[in-house]
Design a protein around this motif. Structure first.
Motif, mmCIF file in Angstrom:
data_model
loop_
_atom_site.group_PDB
_atom_site.id
_atom_site.type_symbol
_atom_site.label_atom_id
_atom_site.label_comp_id
_atom_site.label_asym_id
_atom_site.label_seq_id
_atom_site.Cartn_x
_atom_site.Cartn_y
_atom_site.Cartn_z
ATOM 1 N N ARG A 6 -0.629 -4.440 -29.886
ATOM 2 C CA ARG A 6 -1.874 -4.988 -29.377
ATOM 3 C C ARG A 6 -1.984 -4.902 -27.849
ATOM 4 O O ARG A 6 -3.069 -4.773 -27.316
ATOM 5 C CB ARG A 6 -2.008 -6.454 -29.794
ATOM 6 N N ARG A 326 -5.773 -8.155 -40.483
ATOM 7 C CA ARG A 326 -5.041 -8.884 -39.457
ATOM 8 C C ARG A 326 -3.588 -9.100 -39.852
ATOM 9 O O ARG A 326 -2.689 -9.159 -39.002
ATOM 10 C CB ARG A 326 -5.731 -10.234 -39.229
ATOM 11 N N TYR A 336 -10.385 -5.720 -36.078
ATOM 12 C CA TYR A 336 -10.917 -5.832 -34.725
ATOM 13 C C TYR A 336 -12.284 -6.525 -34.739
ATOM 14 O O TYR A 336 -12.998 -6.504 -35.731
ATOM 15 C CB TYR A 336 -11.033 -4.452 -34.081
ATOM 16 N N PRO A 472 -8.865 -6.469 -30.367
ATOM 17 C CA PRO A 472 -8.058 -6.983 -31.485
ATOM 18 C C PRO A 472 -8.002 -8.502 -31.452
ATOM 19 O O PRO A 472 -8.202 -9.118 -30.406
ATOM 20 C CB PRO A 472 -6.674 -6.379 -31.223
#
Length: 479
Positions: A6, A326, A336, A472
């Motif tokens: 991320r 996720r 996202y 994200p």
């Protein structure tokens, strides 16, 4: 499908945490349930249900039983939703109760079958009633119906991508409009009963349906009730979910059940059972006999109803896909969120694309069987998860708790609804559903269990992120 790092994609380590906001209050929660449940089903399902039961008494009994079963299921889900407050409904419950593989299987089947087919059915029904208002003599072209259905999917997806507030506002307004349409039907039926049109109920007995026919009759009825669990998909966005989740259910589902029974009685005051069975659009036939010169109101009202239902369906579907992604169980880009709108835009668009494919290649009847058979497998698993958590997770707080018989009844009903149609009259749709499940199980091994990463996915994710202005989820939701 492995999760991508991320820190290199979220716009820098100093970015603020991004998560979905709590904007769904009690009224919006009730509107989401009512608005999603009252869609196309009550306007098209009565004919199929009556045909399968061949009896007014049995058809009305099935409508009531479907409402009771939906209520029991929703109450069980209320316990699950207030105990496990993460969005995603069944996905989150399976993660806690069974572990990652069953949760992944639900996310896979829901993403590929359940939610897209549900959206496809609703938007095809919307197309039929929109065209019905303009097609007076000749039947509408199937191509035109599919084109309108595909366009409707795109429109509700755009609305939900732009703003959560816009989507919930539309849901609230359209909920009022569809209840107004229901009121017109009920009032018309009451007027006919006052005039003495009750002869049809005096000779309402018919042959007892077979177990298989009764099960597929429940498919028609339960399709009209489906959506009773949609609020559980957006638990992270509900204001005070421990109070508003069960309260929304306790208000919304009895209201819908009462409306459905009264609407069916109203239909039968105007049409005979044989007329209902041969009618492609029961509500339109009803409107042409009651409203006369204003009969155009009925297809317009049904179109409004189905559009609101489509809006609520895509709203909930995107949240499930968002939560599963996720956790690394689906493509990472699907988790996202749009930087400014704070909506799970990639998940919404992904669902929409699959729904459009189903519209192009399917029809309403086949999609209902496809959907119903699949979804009741997982409703049954949810009831088993609740029973299992009662034994294994004593330390989890349960702000709302249902009697033990509630999940047991729903579990037994789900087993019956899955097995009876296969035994009595197996269909190709059931085979397709099983094949998709097997395909999902096969993909789980390399891409989730062993975390094999396809080299081109990282670059594709970055390109989509830049084009769509996505970030994200950089923090877990507050539960």
């Amino acid at each position: 499908m492995k999760r991508i790092k991320r820190n290199s994609e979220g716009g820098g380590g100093d970015a603020k945490p991004v998560k979905l906001r709590r904007r769904v209050d009690l009224f919006s929660g009730i509107a989401l349930i009512v608005g999603t449940m009252i869609g196309s089903g009550i306007f098209v399902s009565p004919a199929g249900l009556l045909e399968r039961t061949q009896s007014i008494e049995y058809s009305l009994a099935v409508w009531v039983a479907c409402g009771v079963l939906s209520m029991l299921g929703a109450l069980a889900y209320a316990e699950l939703g207030t105990m496990i407050t993460s969005s995603g409904a069944e996905y989150s419950y399976f993660m806690v109760a069974f572990g990652p593989f069953p949760a992944y299987m639900f996310s896979w089947v829901s993403t590929i079958i359940i939610k897209p087919s549900q959206l496809a059915i609703i938007c095809l029904s919307f197309a039929e009633y929109v065209v019905e208002a303009f097609a007076y003599e000749c039947p509408p072209s199937p191509f035109v119906l599919k084109l309108i259905g595909i366009t409707t999917v795109a429109l509700v997806t755009l609305i939900n991508c732009l703003s959560v507030r816009l989507a919930t506002t539309i849901q609230n307004v359209f909920c009022f409009c569809k209840l107004l349409a229901i009121f017109i039907i009920i009032a018309g039926g009451a007027y006919k009963m006052i005039q003495g049109n009750v002869d049809i109920f005096a000779d309402s007995k018919g042959e007892q349906p077979s177990l298989g026919n009764l099960a597929v009759a429940f498919y028609s009825g339960l399709w009209a009730y489906d959506g009773w669990n949609n609020l559980n998909y957006v638990t992270e966005e509900i204001v005070n979910p421990k109070r508003n989740l069960p309260l929304s259910i306790l208000i919304a589902i009895p209201l819908v059940t009462l409306c459905y029974v009264l609407v069916n009685i109203a239909y039968l005051t105007v049409m005979s059972p044989s007329e209902m069975i041969i009618s492609d659009a029961v509500a339109v036939t009803f409107g042409s006999r009651i409203l006369k010169g204003f009969s155009w109101i009925m297809p317009l009202s049904v179109a409004i109803s189905t559009f609101g239902s489509a809006n609520g369906t895509i709203f909930a579907a995107g949240r499930l896909c968002y939560v599963a992604s996720r956790e690394g169980h689906l493509l990472d880009i699907l988790s996202y969120v749009h930087r400014k709108n704070l909506t799970p835009a990639p998940a919404l668009i992904f669902h929409a694309l699959i729904a459009q494919v189903l519209i192009f290649g399917g029809n309403i009847e086949g999609l209902i069987d496809f959907f119903s058979f699949t979804v009741w497998i997982f409703y049954g698993m949810s009831m088993f998860a609740l029973l299992l958590l009662r034994k294994t997770k004593h330390d989890i707080a349960r702000p709302y708790k249902v009697p033990l018989f509630v999940p047991i009844i729903v579990l037994v009903a789900s087993v019956y609804l899955v097995l009876a149609p296969i035994i009595d009259n197996p269909k190709i749709e059931y085979i397709y559903s099983i094949l998709f499940m097997v395909a999902g199980a096969v993909l789980y091994v390399p891409f989730v269990l062993y975390r094999i990463r396809l080299p081109f996915l990282g670059k594709i994710t970055q390109k989509i992120q830049l084009i769509m202005k996505l970030v994200p989820p950089t923090s877990m939701p507050d539960c």
